[in-house]
Enzyme design. Structure first.
Site, short mmCIF file in Angstrom:
data_model
loop_
_atom_site.label_atom_id
_atom_site.label_comp_id
_atom_site.label_asym_id
_atom_site.label_seq_id
_atom_site.Cartn_x
_atom_site.Cartn_y
_atom_site.Cartn_z
N GLY A 28 -18.59 -35.01 -34.02
CA GLY A 28 -17.55 -35.75 -33.30
C GLY A 28 -16.85 -34.88 -32.29
O GLY A 28 -16.42 -33.78 -32.62
N ASN A 102 -15.16 -40.47 -43.06
CA ASN A 102 -16.41 -40.54 -42.30
C ASN A 102 -17.18 -41.74 -42.80
O ASN A 102 -17.40 -41.88 -44.00
CB ASN A 102 -17.21 -39.24 -42.51
CG ASN A 102 -18.61 -39.28 -41.90
OD1 ASN A 102 -19.50 -38.59 -42.36
ND2 ASN A 102 -18.82 -40.09 -40.88
N TYR A 256 -31.43 -37.24 -36.45
CA TYR A 256 -30.67 -36.79 -35.28
C TYR A 256 -29.33 -36.14 -35.61
O TYR A 256 -28.97 -35.14 -35.01
CB TYR A 256 -30.42 -37.97 -34.35
CG TYR A 256 -29.45 -37.66 -33.24
CD1 TYR A 256 -29.83 -36.85 -32.18
CD2 TYR A 256 -28.13 -38.14 -33.25
CE1 TYR A 256 -28.94 -36.54 -31.15
CE2 TYR A 256 -27.25 -37.85 -32.23
CZ TYR A 256 -27.66 -37.04 -31.19
OH TYR A 256 -26.78 -36.73 -30.20
P1 AMP Z 1 -31.50 -42.58 -24.84
O1 AMP Z 1 -31.42 -41.73 -23.63
O2 AMP Z 1 -30.44 -43.64 -24.88
O3 AMP Z 1 -32.87 -43.12 -25.13
O4 AMP Z 1 -31.09 -41.68 -26.08
C1 AMP Z 1 -31.99 -40.85 -26.72
C2 AMP Z 1 -31.43 -39.48 -26.86
O5 AMP Z 1 -30.08 -39.50 -27.34
C3 AMP Z 1 -32.24 -38.66 -27.81
O6 AMP Z 1 -32.57 -37.48 -27.14
C4 AMP Z 1 -31.32 -38.38 -28.99
O7 AMP Z 1 -31.37 -37.01 -29.29
C5 AMP Z 1 -29.94 -38.78 -28.54
N1 AMP Z 1 -29.28 -39.67 -29.51
C6 AMP Z 1 -29.82 -40.45 -30.43
N2 AMP Z 1 -28.88 -41.15 -31.12
C7 AMP Z 1 -27.70 -40.81 -30.60
C8 AMP Z 1 -26.33 -41.18 -30.89
N3 AMP Z 1 -26.02 -42.06 -31.85
N4 AMP Z 1 -25.35 -40.60 -30.13
C9 AMP Z 1 -25.67 -39.73 -29.15
N5 AMP Z 1 -26.92 -39.35 -28.84
C10 AMP Z 1 -27.94 -39.87 -29.55
#
Ligand code: AMP
Length: 463
Positions: A28, A102, A256
């Site tokens: 966070g 959390n 992740y």
């Molecule tokens: P996107 O660009 O929206 O497809 O997001 C995918 C990327 O965001 C991946 O590289 C993940 O590492 C990261 N990711 C996945 N879930 C989350 C989340 N809940 N919050 C922030 N980043 C994320």
């Protein structure tokens, strides 16, 4: 998503909490806060920003006492701003306490409405405040046949009563003047762990926070467990032993969210991520001709190691992450998100030029990251770019605390595999199967929450 930390019977508890929050910063970045007690009074500091920005040296001096709870917050869209920062310091009919939470409660709206109708005034918009009002108004409940330690009779019945009323995901810590209480929901969605150093006790979302304060990881709280620590030591209760709630550890923590150096849900995150990469390699064997596998830093690194070891394809760091990109660029518009990707990552041309590259990332959510990266790699001279994702398509929103966008924003809901491949401009695209993902984790598949991938929600209100 959030990170929580607690310390009990520790000199300069606030400083320990500060270090603990630093280790949990990835959980966070919107706000950070610490509450301490010296046994008589409570002291609290909570502000917007990273730990470094939110808590200053002068604050740590004001935060007196040998016990603390602390929190880093990751808000979901529309809920930004420091107003919902924790800990929540509450004066109730059952005494004063500080709370950190959390997870996400799925019956929050119903409870809030009921409580408001009964005349309760809410100060915040986050779900965590519900615990406070439920405890305040409770007449107490203890499961039949359960014996409470005499020191726990003045508070635990009210807490148990509140916990049996809420539904969804919670890992919480409550700091009272003379004790610290930790509780984890019966599904065990979010991690919560116990650490120890001599007579000092620590609690944290992830074990990495114990490393930094020099404490030893003891164990994870079990789903549905309530633990009390005070001057006499640690006591454990299971008020929901007869509950039908199924275990539902959040699999996205492994994929992740958690740090790779953490040990959660009974396994090392690093090991799980490597196995995800190995499973991915087995599933795509023979499909794509590639010269090198390139991880998307940081989240793709560990699965890419597993992939490379299993497939024999050499691993190259063809993308380098700039660690100094400020948070001011993390803005919720598409244009700024695109810019952020460009600022964060840059290609290593000699590794990519004329090569057939498989990039590995942990997940694909909106498709923004992959689309930008494919373009970047092609511009840097890669002959072909295949995108391999070490988890299945994200198709369903999360009601338990992971910030996953609405169904409309999830690319896997709008397009089929070929459509997504086309959108991101890749020469090939492959997602790990749900089966492959479940093979990479220990234990039974029913013990995990996979709702964001499968739509199989473990609670009725989350469907
Ligand atoms: P996107 O660009 O929206 O497809 O997001 C995918 C990327 O965001 C991946 O590289 C993940 O590492 C990261 N990711 C996945 N879930 C989350 C989340 N809940 N919050 C922030 N980043 C994320």
């Amino acid at each position: 998503m959030c990170g929580i930390f607690g310390a009990f019977n520790v000199d300069r508890a606030a400083l320990h909490a500060y270090w603990g929050l630093y280790a949990l910063q990835h959980r966070g970045q919107e706000s950070a806060g610490i509450c301490t007690t010296d046994g008589k009074e409570f002291f609290v500091v909570k502000k917007q920003g990273l730990v470094l920005e939110a808590i200053k040296r002068e604050d740590l001096e004001r935060l007196k006492g040998r016990a603390a709870v602390a929190h880093v917050r990751y808000s979901t869209a529309g809920d930004a701003g420091g107003a919902n920062a924790q800990p929540i310091l509450a004066e109730t009919s059952k005494g004063t306490f500080a709370l950190v939470h959390n997870g996400n409660l799925v019956n929050y709206k119903v409870l809030r409405k009921e409580l408001t109708e009964e005349g309760v005034k809410f100060s915040y918009t986050s779900d965590s405040e519900v615990f406070v009002h439920l405890i305040d108004r409770s007449e107490g409940w203890v499961p039949e046949g359960m014996q409470l330690h005499p020191r726990d009779k003045d508070f635990l019945p009210y807490l148990f009563d509140a916990l049996r009323t809420v539904e969804g995901a919670y890992s919480i810590l409550l700091l009272l003047k003379d004790r610290l209480i930790a509780a984890r929901d019966p599904h065990g969605f979010r991690p919560l762990q116990i650490g120890r150093s001599g007579e000092s006790w620590f609690f944290a979302s992830e074990s990495v926070a114990f490393d930094i304060v020099g404490a030893e990881f003891k164990r994870e709280l079990k789903p549905g467990e309530v633990v009390v620590v005070d001057g006499e030591g640690l006591r454990s209760y299971f008020p929901f032993r007869n509950s039908s709630a199924r275990r539902a550890a959040c699999i996205f923590e492994y994929i992740y969210f958690a740090r790779p150096d953490s040990y959660i849900f009974g396994d090392w995150v690093y090991e799980v991520r490597k196995r995800l990469g190995r499973e991915l390699a087995r599933e795509v064997a023979g499909r794509f001709e590639v010269d090198a596998v390139v991880p998307v830093p940081d989240s793709g690194i560990v699965p890419a190691i597993g992939f490379s070891q299993e497939s024999g394809v050499p691993l190259e760091l063809g993308l380098i992450r700039n660690h100094y990109v400020g948070r001011s660029f993390i803005e919720p518009t598409q244009e700024l998100r695109d810019l952020k990707v460009l600022m964060k990552l840059s290609p290593v041309k000699p590794v990519l030029r004329g090569k057939r590259i498989a990039i590995i990332d942990d997940s694909l959510v909106r498709g923004t990251t992959s689309r930008r990266i494919v373009k970047m790699l092609k511009r840097a001279g890669a002959e072909k770019v295949f995108v391999l994702i070490a988890s299945p398509p994200v198709r369903y929103p999360c009601f338990y605390g992971i910030d996953i966008p609405t169904k409309e924003e999830l690319i896997a809901n709008r397009l089929d595999l070929e459509g997504i491949r086309d959108h991101i401009g890749a020469d090939g695209l492959y997602y790990l199967s749900v089966e492959g993902m479940l093979r990479a984790v220990k234990g039974k598949r029913e013990e995990y929450c996979t709702a964001c991938f499968t739509g199989d929600y473990p609670t009725p209100a989350g469907g």
